[in-house]
Write an enzyme that holds these catalytic residues in place. Structure first.
Site, mmCIF file in Angstrom:
data_model
loop_
_atom_site.group_PDB
_atom_site.id
_atom_site.type_symbol
_atom_site.label_atom_id
_atom_site.label_comp_id
_atom_site.label_asym_id
_atom_site.label_seq_id
_atom_site.Cartn_x
_atom_site.Cartn_y
_atom_site.Cartn_z
ATOM 1 N N ALA A 20 7.988 3.893 26.932
ATOM 2 C CA ALA A 20 7.833 2.903 27.990
ATOM 3 C C ALA A 20 7.322 3.498 29.292
ATOM 4 O O ALA A 20 6.730 2.797 30.113
ATOM 5 C CB ALA A 20 9.169 2.213 28.234
ATOM 6 N N SER A 22 5.849 6.966 29.303
ATOM 7 C CA SER A 22 4.866 8.026 29.057
ATOM 8 C C SER A 22 4.456 8.037 27.604
ATOM 9 O O SER A 22 5.119 7.462 26.732
ATOM 10 C CB SER A 22 5.436 9.396 29.443
ATOM 11 O OG SER A 22 6.522 9.739 28.587
ATOM 12 N N GLY A 23 3.334 8.717 27.342
ATOM 13 C CA GLY A 23 2.863 8.905 25.981
ATOM 14 C C GLY A 23 2.580 10.370 25.735
ATOM 15 O O GLY A 23 2.348 11.139 26.669
ATOM 16 N N ARG A 24 2.586 10.766 24.457
ATOM 17 C CA ARG A 24 2.316 12.145 24.085
ATOM 18 C C ARG A 24 1.470 12.178 22.819
ATOM 19 O O ARG A 24 1.616 11.300 21.949
ATOM 20 C CB ARG A 24 3.605 12.924 23.784
ATOM 21 C CG ARG A 24 4.494 13.206 24.958
ATOM 22 C CD ARG A 24 5.490 12.101 25.219
ATOM 23 N NE ARG A 24 6.304 11.741 24.082
ATOM 24 C CZ ARG A 24 7.390 12.408 23.687
ATOM 25 N NH1 ARG A 24 7.775 13.484 24.361
ATOM 26 N NH2 ARG A 24 8.091 11.998 22.658
ATOM 27 N N HIS A 245 8.226 2.130 14.688
ATOM 28 C CA HIS A 245 9.173 1.906 15.775
ATOM 29 C C HIS A 245 9.729 3.271 16.176
ATOM 30 O O HIS A 245 10.227 4.012 15.326
ATOM 31 C CB HIS A 245 10.300 0.985 15.326
ATOM 32 C CG HIS A 245 11.279 0.670 16.412
ATOM 33 N ND1 HIS A 245 12.534 0.188 16.153
ATOM 34 C CD2 HIS A 245 11.187 0.768 17.760
ATOM 35 C CE1 HIS A 245 13.186 0.015 17.295
ATOM 36 N NE2 HIS A 245 12.379 0.362 18.280
ATOM 37 N N ASP A 246 9.626 3.599 17.440
ATOM 38 C CA ASP A 246 9.980 4.956 17.858
ATOM 39 C C ASP A 246 11.410 5.331 17.497
ATOM 40 O O ASP A 246 11.699 6.488 17.185
ATOM 41 C CB ASP A 246 9.707 5.173 19.357
ATOM 42 C CG ASP A 246 10.319 4.109 20.251
ATOM 43 O OD1 ASP A 246 11.120 3.281 19.768
ATOM 44 O OD2 ASP A 246 9.974 4.094 21.449
ATOM 45 N N THR A 247 12.316 4.352 17.505
ATOM 46 C CA THR A 247 13.696 4.667 17.120
ATOM 47 C C THR A 247 13.796 5.025 15.642
ATOM 48 O O THR A 247 14.569 5.904 15.248
ATOM 49 C CB THR A 247 14.637 3.501 17.442
ATOM 50 O OG1 THR A 247 14.476 3.124 18.813
ATOM 51 C CG2 THR A 247 16.087 3.885 17.205
ATOM 52 N N THR A 268 14.880 5.633 27.967
ATOM 53 C CA THR A 268 14.879 4.437 28.801
ATOM 54 C C THR A 268 15.884 3.428 28.254
ATOM 55 O O THR A 268 16.576 2.735 29.001
ATOM 56 C CB THR A 268 13.466 3.828 28.847
ATOM 57 O OG1 THR A 268 12.568 4.781 29.404
ATOM 58 C CG2 THR A 268 13.450 2.579 29.704
ATOM 59 N N ASN A 305 21.216 -2.178 20.880
ATOM 60 C CA ASN A 305 20.439 -1.778 22.055
ATOM 61 C C ASN A 305 21.349 -1.808 23.270
ATOM 62 O O ASN A 305 21.910 -2.849 23.610
ATOM 63 C CB ASN A 305 19.284 -2.761 22.299
ATOM 64 C CG ASN A 305 18.050 -2.426 21.502
ATOM 65 O OD1 ASN A 305 18.129 -2.260 20.298
ATOM 66 N ND2 ASN A 305 16.921 -2.344 22.164
#
Length: 497
Positions: A20, A22-24, A245-247, A268, A305
């Site tokens: 949310a 930053s990106g890598r 999904h990142d999680t 976040t 969440n």
């Protein structure tokens, strides 16, 4: 077959992880069963206000991704690439394969009141029975209805809905599909039937033709398109859908062993949960607003969440962005057993430089001492997060009937020693912190397994080998009074929702 007995030739995989803020783009190199990770490119991310709406800059993200892929190509042949991101947000694609409007941010105010409106059409217990997903005002189902109410012609023009990672996979390969772990977060997907939920779609008036085929984590989506290959140098590279999904990716990298463990993906947001063999859709799970999301290898992530470091991040922004190390260090010196907030109160959801004032107002309204300094407010926020996570762990034990003795903290929050010790003290459980880059690691591990770089079923073993973990044991018990205060705060919140 152990992780040490894997192929000895070098394999390279690239993970694109969009958070949310930053990106890598990271390169994962597998050699002799060990995975090393190097972040090649970092870039900022965040919401952009446009004419009263809040959007993600997906074209800017695509530009940064292409730059990261060019850097990766400079390290040698790349076997695969895959994208993960946050959940619930989507893009609409027209008949020509073009993006309609843009991608709205889940914190956009357009969904205000929509959830309550729709639950008058299809009751809460029926929606939960079909989907097993917790009720959050920004879930994709509610966003789509808000979208239709605000701009009905856009939904009429659309041919396909793609979640954010699916959009980027489409731009990489030309293939339009939805990966299961992200599909399961939409509140439109039946996790038990492993299909889109026709009753929910029909009740909410969402056209079924918008929703593409669902694929599993580890699916080979095809080779990078020629134009992308020419631009980046990734000739012959396959695109593998990780847990998008990142999680889901983060949980896949949890270095756990045996039973009796839970995870906290700390960033976040705080995602607190356990891994189960199947969805747990019961009246008790509904009452606790637990969610059942698809995981890697056919698992279910039973979780909740919880507001994460978002509140602290917004407070820091209001104070001129002092270093978090400085803030957390000062907070650790503040006297314990101070005021608490319910971090899931809706007032803390929107962005704003008034976040510290919101924390203070909450404490005043609930008859507690009002924190005044940044250190005191930060202590209040972190301690409240730890109490909330401990509460969820107890709820998960109640619903599953299984004891939890270890909490694995992964993600950026695993670096906050003060918070990890609070989690151990307040929950009374052992806390194991790391890996920090769990999402990247899980993304890469799914790709590596799909490409045969590591044996199937060895992902957690590989994670344990390549990461340095830190263990925290309970030292200071929290007061009964403070536990009682927090229970009263969250009970009040549950009654209001």
């Amino acid at each position: 077959m152990s992780a040490e007995a894997t192929l000895t030739d070098v394999k390279r995989h690239v993970a694109i992880d969009l958070g949310a803020s930053s990106g890598r783009v990271a390169l994962g190199t597998v050699h002799a069963g060990k995975l090393t990770v190097e972040v090649l490119h970092r870039f900022p991310n965040g919401g952009i206000p446009v004419q009263g709406g809040l959007y993600w800059d997906v074209l800017g993200l695509w530009r940064e991704i292409l730059h990261g892929l060019r850097l990766a190509a400079g390290h040698g042949p790349i076997d695969s690439v895959g994208v993960d991101s946050w959940a619930v947000d989507y893009a609409l694609i027209d008949e020509h394969g073009l993006l309609i409007d843009g991608v709205r941010h889940y914190r956009d105010a357009r969904t205000d009141g929509v959830m309550d409106q729709l639950l008058g059409v299809l009751p809460r217990d029926a929606v939960y029975e079909f989907t097993g997903i917790q009720f959050l005002p920004f879930n994709t189902a509610f966003q789509l209805v808000a979208h239709r109410q605000q701009a009905p012609t856009q939904l009429d023009r659309a041919r396909t809905l793609l979640m954010v990672p699916d959009l980027l996979h489409y731009w990489l390969t030309g293939r339009q599909v939805t990966e299961m772990t992200n599909a399961s977060t939409t509140q439109l997907y039946d996790s038990r039937q492993t299909a889109w939920s026709e009753p929910v779609l029909n009740a909410f008036g969402i056209p079924a033709h918008l929703l593409p085929d669902v694929v599993h984590p580890g699916t080979d989506l095809g080779a990078v398109q020629p134009d992308v290959a020419r631009d980046t140098g990734l000739h012959g590279t396959r695109v593998i859908a990780p847990g998008t999904h990142d999680t889901a990716s983060a949980v896949a990298a949890v270095p756990a062993d045996g039973k009796g463990w839970a995870y906290l993906s700390s960033g976040t947001w705080s995602l607190v949960g356990v891994e189960t063999d199947r969805p747990v859709i019961t009246p008790q799970a509904l009452a606790l607003n637990l969610t059942n999301e698809a995981g890697v290898h056919g698992t279910t992530r039973l979780l909740k969440n919880v507001m994460g470091l978002w509140i602290a991040q917004e407070c820091s922004r209001a104070w001129g962005n002092p270093s978090f190390a400085e803030l957390y260090g000062a907070a650790a010196l503040v006297e314990a057993n101070g005021p608490l907030i319910d971090p899931d109160d809706v007032r803390f959801l929107p962005p704003g430089l008034d976040m510290p004032a919101r924390v203070q107002a909450y404490c005043a309204e609930t008859g507690q001492v009002v924190p005044s300094t940044p250190a005191e407010i930060t202590r209040c926020v972190l301690e409240s997060l730890a109490f909330r996570c401990a509460e969820v762990l107890s709820q998960l034990e109640e619903v599953t009937g299984e004891s939890i003795h270890t909490l694995h903290v992964v993600g950026g929050g695993s670096q906050i020693r003060f918070l990890n010790q609070l989690l151990a003290d307040i929950s009374g459980r052992t806390v194991v912190a790391g890996p920090v880059e769990a999402t990247l690691l899980g993304n890469l591990l799914v790709q590596a397994e799909a490409c045969g770089s590591i044996p199937r079923g060895s992902m957690r073993e590989v994670s344990r080998i390549c990461e340095i973990l830190t263990t925290y044991t309970p030292v200071k018990k929290r007061t009964v009074t403070q536990h009682t205060i927090f229970a009263e705060l969250t009970t009040r919140h549950a009654a209001s929702t």
